[in-house]
Every structure is written in structure tokens, then in C-alpha cells.
Design a protein around this motif. Sequence first.
Motif, PDB file in Angstrom:
ATOM      1  N   VAL A 129     -13.815  20.364 -31.804  1.00  0.00           N
ATOM      2  CA  VAL A 129     -13.660  19.187 -32.680  1.00  0.00           C
ATOM      3  C   VAL A 129     -13.526  18.027 -31.738  1.00  0.00           C
ATOM      4  O   VAL A 129     -13.201  17.973 -30.480  1.00  0.00           O
ATOM      5  CB  VAL A 129     -12.269  19.302 -33.176  1.00  0.00           C
ATOM      6  CG1 VAL A 129     -11.904  18.073 -34.024  1.00  0.00           C
ATOM      7  CG2 VAL A 129     -12.044  20.575 -34.047  1.00  0.00           C
ATOM      8  N   SER A 130     -14.518  17.045 -32.255  1.00  0.00           N
ATOM      9  CA  SER A 130     -14.622  16.056 -31.214  1.00  0.00           C
ATOM     10  C   SER A 130     -14.549  14.738 -32.085  1.00  0.00           C
ATOM     11  O   SER A 130     -15.592  14.773 -33.017  1.00  0.00           O
ATOM     12  CB  SER A 130     -15.920  16.072 -30.327  1.00  0.00           C
ATOM     13  OG  SER A 130     -15.883  14.843 -29.412  1.00  0.00           O
ATOM     14  N   TYR A 131     -13.782  13.791 -31.914  1.00  0.00           N
ATOM     15  CA  TYR A 131     -13.857  12.442 -32.643  1.00  0.00           C
ATOM     16  C   TYR A 131     -13.027  11.506 -31.799  1.00  0.00           C
ATOM     17  O   TYR A 131     -12.555  11.510 -30.875  1.00  0.00           O
ATOM     18  CB  TYR A 131     -13.347  12.751 -34.110  1.00  0.00           C
ATOM     19  CG  TYR A 131     -11.852  13.007 -33.847  1.00  0.00           C
ATOM     20  CD1 TYR A 131     -10.526  12.032 -33.750  1.00  0.00           C
ATOM     21  CD2 TYR A 131     -11.380  14.403 -33.827  1.00  0.00           C
ATOM     22  CE1 TYR A 131      -9.326  12.608 -33.931  1.00  0.00           C
ATOM     23  CE2 TYR A 131      -9.878  14.516 -34.006  1.00  0.00           C
ATOM     24  CZ  TYR A 131      -8.946  13.644 -33.933  1.00  0.00           C
ATOM     25  OH  TYR A 131      -7.587  14.254 -33.609  1.00  0.00           O
ATOM     26  N   VAL A 132     -13.177  10.190 -32.301  1.00  0.00           N
ATOM     27  CA  VAL A 132     -12.891   8.818 -31.695  1.00  0.00           C
ATOM     28  C   VAL A 132     -11.669   8.537 -32.392  1.00  0.00           C
ATOM     29  O   VAL A 132     -11.946   8.261 -33.943  1.00  0.00           O
ATOM     30  CB  VAL A 132     -13.896   7.628 -31.296  1.00  0.00           C
ATOM     31  CG1 VAL A 132     -13.060   6.797 -30.441  1.00  0.00           C
ATOM     32  CG2 VAL A 132     -14.957   8.464 -30.468  1.00  0.00           C
ATOM     33  N   THR A 133     -10.297   8.072 -32.026  1.00  0.00           N
ATOM     34  CA  THR A 133      -9.218   7.719 -33.029  1.00  0.00           C
ATOM     35  C   THR A 133      -9.589   6.205 -33.029  1.00  0.00           C
ATOM     36  O   THR A 133     -10.308   5.790 -32.347  1.00  0.00           O
ATOM     37  CB  THR A 133      -8.022   7.875 -32.369  1.00  0.00           C
ATOM     38  OG1 THR A 133      -7.962   7.202 -30.826  1.00  0.00           O
ATOM     39  CG2 THR A 133      -7.840   9.566 -31.856  1.00  0.00           C
ATOM     40  N   LYS A 134      -8.792   5.474 -33.863  1.00  0.00           N
ATOM     41  CA  LYS A 134      -8.859   4.160 -34.112  1.00  0.00           C
ATOM     42  C   LYS A 134      -8.688   3.417 -33.017  1.00  0.00           C
ATOM     43  O   LYS A 134      -8.996   2.028 -32.942  1.00  0.00           O
ATOM     44  CB  LYS A 134      -8.033   3.882 -35.199  1.00  0.00           C
ATOM     45  CG  LYS A 134      -8.526   4.179 -36.597  1.00  0.00           C
ATOM     46  CD  LYS A 134      -7.670   3.710 -37.904  1.00  0.00           C
ATOM     47  CE  LYS A 134      -8.321   4.377 -39.218  1.00  0.00           C
ATOM     48  NZ  LYS A 134      -7.410   3.878 -40.130  1.00  0.00           N
ATOM     49  N   THR A 135      -7.934   3.984 -32.142  1.00  0.00           N
ATOM     50  CA  THR A 135      -7.339   3.217 -30.931  1.00  0.00           C
ATOM     51  C   THR A 135      -8.550   3.348 -29.761  1.00  0.00           C
ATOM     52  O   THR A 135      -8.535   2.783 -28.603  1.00  0.00           O
ATOM     53  CB  THR A 135      -6.097   3.718 -30.124  1.00  0.00           C
ATOM     54  OG1 THR A 135      -6.144   5.021 -29.992  1.00  0.00           O
ATOM     55  CG2 THR A 135      -4.949   3.287 -31.305  1.00  0.00           C
ATOM     56  N   GLY A 136      -9.467   4.084 -30.006  1.00  0.00           N
ATOM     57  CA  GLY A 136     -10.587   4.442 -28.876  1.00  0.00           C
ATOM     58  C   GLY A 136     -10.578   5.620 -28.228  1.00  0.00           C
ATOM     59  O   GLY A 136     -11.156   5.547 -27.384  1.00  0.00           O
ATOM     60  N   ARG A 137      -9.488   6.233 -28.319  1.00  0.00           N
ATOM     61  CA  ARG A 137      -9.043   7.485 -27.655  1.00  0.00           C
ATOM     62  C   ARG A 137     -10.127   8.721 -27.960  1.00  0.00           C
ATOM     63  O   ARG A 137     -10.326   8.900 -29.363  1.00  0.00           O
ATOM     64  CB  ARG A 137      -7.909   7.902 -27.743  1.00  0.00           C
ATOM     65  CG  ARG A 137      -7.425   9.269 -26.630  1.00  0.00           C
ATOM     66  CD  ARG A 137      -6.323   9.688 -26.886  1.00  0.00           C
ATOM     67  NE  ARG A 137      -5.737   9.676 -28.188  1.00  0.00           N
ATOM     68  CZ  ARG A 137      -5.575  10.963 -28.893  1.00  0.00           C
ATOM     69  NH1 ARG A 137      -6.306  11.955 -28.519  1.00  0.00           N
ATOM     70  NH2 ARG A 137      -5.149  11.071 -30.343  1.00  0.00           N
ATOM     71  N   VAL A 138     -11.081   9.488 -27.079  1.00  0.00           N
ATOM     72  CA  VAL A 138     -11.880  10.408 -27.571  1.00  0.00           C
ATOM     73  C   VAL A 138     -10.924  11.578 -27.426  1.00  0.00           C
ATOM     74  O   VAL A 138     -10.511  11.871 -26.572  1.00  0.00           O
ATOM     75  CB  VAL A 138     -12.938  10.593 -26.399  1.00  0.00           C
ATOM     76  CG1 VAL A 138     -13.785  11.539 -27.001  1.00  0.00           C
ATOM     77  CG2 VAL A 138     -13.922   9.238 -26.465  1.00  0.00           C
ATOM     78  N   HIS A 139     -11.021  12.455 -28.611  1.00  0.00           N
ATOM     79  CA  HIS A 139      -9.908  13.657 -28.677  1.00  0.00           C
ATOM     80  C   HIS A 139     -11.152  14.717 -28.767  1.00  0.00           C
ATOM     81  O   HIS A 139     -12.185  14.771 -29.480  1.00  0.00           O
ATOM     82  CB  HIS A 139      -9.526  13.434 -30.215  1.00  0.00           C
ATOM     83  CG  HIS A 139      -8.737  15.024 -30.494  1.00  0.00           C
ATOM     84  ND1 HIS A 139      -7.554  15.015 -29.685  1.00  0.00           N
ATOM     85  CD2 HIS A 139      -9.127  16.071 -31.146  1.00  0.00           C
ATOM     86  CE1 HIS A 139      -7.030  16.363 -30.255  1.00  0.00           C
ATOM     87  NE2 HIS A 139      -8.080  16.869 -30.991  1.00  0.00           N
ATOM     88  N   ARG A 140     -10.872  15.731 -27.947  1.00  0.00           N
ATOM     89  CA  ARG A 140     -11.700  16.719 -27.641  1.00  0.00           C
ATOM     90  C   ARG A 140     -10.793  18.163 -27.648  1.00  0.00           C
ATOM     91  O   ARG A 140      -9.969  18.129 -27.271  1.00  0.00           O
ATOM     92  CB  ARG A 140     -12.599  16.607 -26.571  1.00  0.00           C
ATOM     93  CG  ARG A 140     -13.672  15.597 -26.442  1.00  0.00           C
ATOM     94  CD  ARG A 140     -14.377  15.621 -25.181  1.00  0.00           C
ATOM     95  NE  ARG A 140     -14.871  13.904 -25.224  1.00  0.00           N
ATOM     96  CZ  ARG A 140     -16.213  14.232 -24.831  1.00  0.00           C
ATOM     97  NH1 ARG A 140     -17.201  14.935 -24.878  1.00  0.00           N
ATOM     98  NH2 ARG A 140     -16.524  12.892 -24.832  1.00  0.00           N
TER      99      ARG A 140
END
Length: 140
Positions: A129-140
Motif C-alpha cells: 500500500v502506498s499513498y500520500v496523506t492530505k498533509t503530504g506524508r507518504v505512507h508506504r
Amino acid sequence: RQARGAHQVLATKPVLEPLYVKARDVMGFFPDLAAPPSKKCVAKIAEHASGCPKAIAELAALSKDAERFSATMADVSLAELLARYRGRVQLDLGLFVALAKPMAPRFYSISSSPSLPSDDVLTLTVARVSYVTKTGRVHR
């Protein structure tokens, strides 16, 4: 000769014995840094933190204002909140772990195929899973 009151330490084995714990137990107590903190968590951080009084007052005010909390903290993880106050707010590690939500169980898909010749074969299907949160943090 040793001075009066001095203690001699002779250790032939480790002071601490090895501690064996199950992965399930460790993960049950591991803090989830990706989870958003609750108002109660932010209030406790403000109550028990040390450091910059202005930063601590900001956290306390944020925890008391439901509308502001919802507007500013909806998509902010605990890690992001702590990063905002890095160097300005110090928190005891034990208290931090107690306040943080425990890591949620992660569920995985286990699949098998009736066309495989043996019942001993199992396939583990895992997706990254990889996405960018609304605050700009990249989640992997």
C-alpha cells in the motif's frame, strides 16, 4: 584492599535473562504512529509534557476546542503531530506508549487453488500500500 563501604561486583553471567515474547504480544503493545490522536490523547500530552510552555499551551488549547481539533487534526497522524512539535515538547516514553493507540491488526489474504496437486501448498497474497496523506506524508 578495598575502601570501607566499596562493593565488588563479580558477574559471570548476564544480569538480565533472555526474555522470550510472542510476536502477537509485541504487536499488541506497539504504538500505532499512523493513527490520528484523539482529543484526550492530545490533552494528556499537553498535561504531562515538558519543554516550551507556548507549544504545550497550543496543544492544551487544541484539545479543548472541538471545532478547531476537527479542522486541524482530521488527517494528521500521531507521528505528524509529534513532528510538528519536535524539539519543543518532551514526553516520557512510557507515557507516550500508554497514550498511543495500539497497532491495529493487519489482515492478509490467504488464497489457495483447487488446481494445485497438493493440500500442502499455500499461497500468501500481499499487496504493498502506498499513498500520500492530505498533509503530504507518504505512507508506504
